[in-house]
Design a protein around this motif. Structure first.
Motif, PDB file in Angstrom:
ATOM      1  N   ALA A   1      -5.227   3.190  -1.196  1.00  0.00           N
ATOM      2  CA  ALA A   1      -3.962   2.688  -0.649  1.00  0.00           C
ATOM      3  C   ALA A   1      -3.714   3.229   0.751  1.00  0.00           C
ATOM      4  O   ALA A   1      -3.254   2.493   1.639  1.00  0.00           O
ATOM      5  CB  ALA A   1      -2.807   3.068  -1.578  1.00  0.00           C
TER       6      ALA A   1
ATOM      7  N   ALA B   1      -5.973   1.382   3.043  1.00  0.00           N
ATOM      8  CA  ALA B   1      -5.500  -0.002   3.164  1.00  0.00           C
ATOM      9  C   ALA B   1      -4.308  -0.068   4.115  1.00  0.00           C
ATOM     10  O   ALA B   1      -4.184  -1.003   4.926  1.00  0.00           O
ATOM     11  CB  ALA B   1      -5.115  -0.546   1.792  1.00  0.00           C
ATOM     12  N   PHE B   2      -3.430   0.926   4.022  1.00  0.00           N
ATOM     13  CA  PHE B   2      -2.285   0.991   4.925  1.00  0.00           C
ATOM     14  C   PHE B   2      -2.745   1.074   6.381  1.00  0.00           C
ATOM     15  O   PHE B   2      -2.230   0.359   7.256  1.00  0.00           O
ATOM     16  CB  PHE B   2      -1.429   2.206   4.559  1.00  0.00           C
TER      17      PHE B   2
ATOM     18  N   SER C   1       0.824  -1.211   0.000  1.00  0.00           N
ATOM     19  CA  SER C   1       0.000   0.000   0.000  1.00  0.00           C
ATOM     20  C   SER C   1       0.858   1.261   0.000  1.00  0.00           C
ATOM     21  O   SER C   1       0.544   2.241  -0.700  1.00  0.00           O
ATOM     22  CB  SER C   1      -0.958   0.002   1.196  1.00  0.00           C
TER      23      SER C   1
END
Length: 478
Positions: free
Chosen positions: A377, A380-381, A346
Motif C-alpha cells: 500500500a 502504491a501510494f 492505499s
C-alpha cells in the motif's frame, strides 16, 4: 497530434523548447536535492552540536519556511525583474548557503544558512513551472511541465546517493573525510555543483516571451517565440494574442492584482492555493521523511533503510514518466481524479493495517499478512502520487492562471505548498506518539478523498489550451 519529422523546422523548434524546459527544471533538481540532503546529515549534526530534538527539528524544518518566503517573493520579483534574472538569484542564494552550511560552527548559524537555502529553493520552485509553461507549445506543455517533478525526484535520489557515498567513505556522517571536514559538511558542499550549473544555464537562457511582451520588448519576444514554436505558428499573431489577454486581465482586475471578492483574493488564486495544500496534506513527505518507522514495522532491519529508501526514490522517479507520457493525451483532470482515488484507497489500507500493530514508537511492528499489505500500500501510494498529483500540481500552477497574474499567483500557491509541507512535517511525530500510525494515515486518506471532489468541482482542464485563452477556462470553473 503527430510528432514533427526529424530534421524539420518544427522538430528543431520543439527540441529548442525541450532543451529550455530541461534547463529550467534544474531548479527542480535543487528543490529535491535540498529537501533530502539534510536526512543523511541530521544525526551527525545533532551529535556534533549536542542538540535536543526540538532544536534538531528546527534546523531540519526551517528550510521549508525559507522555501515559503522564496516562493511568495519569487513570483513578485519575476514580474518585476524577469524570469531568468530571478533564476540566477535563486542559484546564487543556494550556492552561497551550501558553502556556509558546510562551514557552520553552531546549530544557530546552520539554521540561518538552511533558511537561506530554502529561500533559493522556493524561488526556483516558482520560476521553473512558470517559465516552462510560457515557452512551451500548447501541445507539449504538459509533458515539458512534468519535467519539474521529474527533476525533483531525481534530485531526491541524487541527495540520498551522495549522502550514502560520503557517509560510507568516512565510515559515518560524523567522521572526518577530507581536509579535516566531517562527511556531513561535504554533503552540503556537494550542492554547489548543481547550484552553479543552474546559475550558468539561467544566464544563457532567453527571457520568457510573455514577460517580454508585458515590458514592451516585442522584438525580443518575437525572436524567442520563433525559436520554440516552429514555422506553422506565427510569432506576430501570438504576440497579438498575448497583448489581448493582458488587456482582458487589466479590464477585469486592477493591473493584474491578485485581489478579488473571495476572502480578498480572486477565486482562481484560491483554487491554486487549495490544490497546493492538498498535494501536501495527503502526507507524501511522511513517506519520505519518516519512512524508517514504517519499514522497521514491516520487518526491515535498520541497516536496510537506505536500500528501501532508494527503492522508493527510484520508484518515484520512474512513475513520473507515466505522467509525462499521458498528461497531454489523457488530460489533467482525469489523471488527478485517478490519483486521488488511488491515494485514498492505499492510505486507507495503511491505516487499517496499522490498527493491527503492536508496540509503540520505533518498536512498533506488524504481523503477517498486515506487514506485506502495508508495504504494498505504501509503494502504491507513491506510484499514484508520483504519476499524478506530484507533477500535475506544478504543471497546473504554471499554466492555469491568466498571463498578468501568473508568476505572482504561482508564488502564492507554491508558498502555500511549502507551508503545508512544514505543517505535515512538524505534526506527524507528535501525532505518531499520541495516536500511533493508524490515525495520521486515516487523516491523509480523508484529505485524498476531499481532493477528489475538489478536482471534480474546481480544477479546469487545460490540455491543449493556449495560455492566452486560459483566463476564460480558469474563471469559468472557479
Amino acid at each position: 497530434m503527430t510528432s514533427p519529422a526529424p530534421g524539420s523546422a518544427a522538430h528543431s523548434a520543439h527540441r529548442k523548447a525541450t532543451a529550455l524546459a530541461f534547463a529550467a527544471a534544474v531548479g527542480g533538481f535543487l528543490f529535491g536535492f535540498d529537501s533530502s540532503v539534510i536526512n543523511g546529515a541530521v544525526d551527525a549534526i545533532e551529535g556534533q552540536f549536542d542538540l535536543n530534538s526540538t532544536v534538531t527539528g528546527l534546523v531540519v524544518a526551517i528550510a521549508l519556511l525559507g522555501c515559503a518566503l522564496g516562493a511568495w517573493s519569487g513570483g513578485k520579483l519575476a514580474d518585476r525583474w524577469g524570469r531568468t534574472h530571478v533564476m540566477v538569484l535563486g542559484a546564487v542564494l543556494f550556492f552561497v548557503s551550501s558553502i556556509l552550511s558546510a562551514i557552520a560552527w553552531s546549530a544557530w548559524d546552520l539554521a540561518i544558512w538552511r533558511f537561506m537555502a530554502g529561500v533559493g529553493i522556493g524561488i526556483a520552485s516558482v520560476i521553473a513551472p512558470a517559465y516552462i509553461a510560457e515557452i512551451a507549445p500548447a501541445a507539449m506543455r504538459g509533458r515539458l511541465g512534468s519535467l519539474q517533478q521529474l527533476a525533483i525526484t531525481v534530485g531526491i535520489f541524487a541527495a540520498l546517493l551522495s549522502d550514502q557515498i560520503l557517509a560510507t567513505a568516512a565510515g559515518s556522517a560524523a567522521n572526518e573525510l577530507w581536509f579535516g571536514w566531517e562527511a556531513w559538511r561535504w554533503m552540503f558542499l556537494v550542492a554547489v555543483v548543481p547550484a552553479a550549473v543552474y546559475g550558468i544555464l539561467a544566464l544563457r537562457m532567453p527571457e520568457s516571451p510573455r514577460y517580454l511582451v508585458t515590458k514592451g520588448r516585442d522584438d525580443e519576444a518575437r525572436s524567442v517565440l520563433a525559436s520554440v514554436l516552429g514555422p506553422d505558428e506565427h510569432p506576430d499573431d501570438r504576440i497579438g494574442e498575448i497583448r489581448r489577454s493582458i488587456a482582458v486581465d487589466e479590464e477585469n482586475a486592477e493591473l493584474g492584482s491578485l485581489r478579488g471578492d473571495r476572502f480578498g483574493l480572486k477565486p482562481i488564486v484560491w483554487v491554486g492555493i487549495v490544490m497546493a495544500i492538498f498535494q501536501q496534506f495527503v502526507g507524501i513527505n511522511v513517506i519520505f521523511y519518516y519512512s524508517t518507522t514504517l519499514w522497521q514495522a514491516v520487518g526491515f532491519d535498520e541497516s536496510q533503510a537506505f536500500l528501501v529508501s532508494t527503492i522508493t526514490a527510484v520508484t518515484n522517479v520512474a512513475v513520473t514518466f507515466i505522467a509525462i507520457a499521458l498528461i497531454d493525451k489523457v488530460g489533467r483532470r482525469p489523471l488527478l481524479l485517478i490519483g486521488s482515488a488511488g491515494m485514498a484507497v492505499s492510505l486507507g489500507l495503511m491505516a487499517v493495517c496499522f490498527t493491527q500493530a503492536t508496540g509503540s514508537g520505533e518498536s512498533i511492528s506488524l504481523p503477517d499478512p498486515w506487514s506485506i499489505i502495508a508495504l504494498v500500500a505504501a509503494n502504491a501510494f507513491v506510484v499514484f502520487f508520483g504519476a499524478t498529483w506530484g507533477p500535475l500540481m506544478w504543471v497546473l500552477l504554471g499554466e492555469m492562471f491568466p498571463n498578468r497574474i501568473r508568476a505572482a499567483a504561482l508564488g502564492v500557491g507554491a508558498a502555500a505548498n511549502w507551508i503545508a509541507n512544514f505543517a505535515i512535517t512538524l505534526t506527524f511525530p507528535p501525532m505518531l506518539d499520541t495516536f500511533g500510525p493508524a490515525i495520521p494515515y486515516l487523516m491523509y486518506a480523508v484529505f485524498a478523498v476531499l481532493s477528489f471532489f475538489f478536482v471534480l468541482g474546481k480544477i479546469p482542464e487545460t490540455k491543449g489550451v493556449e495560455l492566452e485563452d486560459m483566463a476564460g477556462e480558469a474563471y469559468k470553473r472557479a
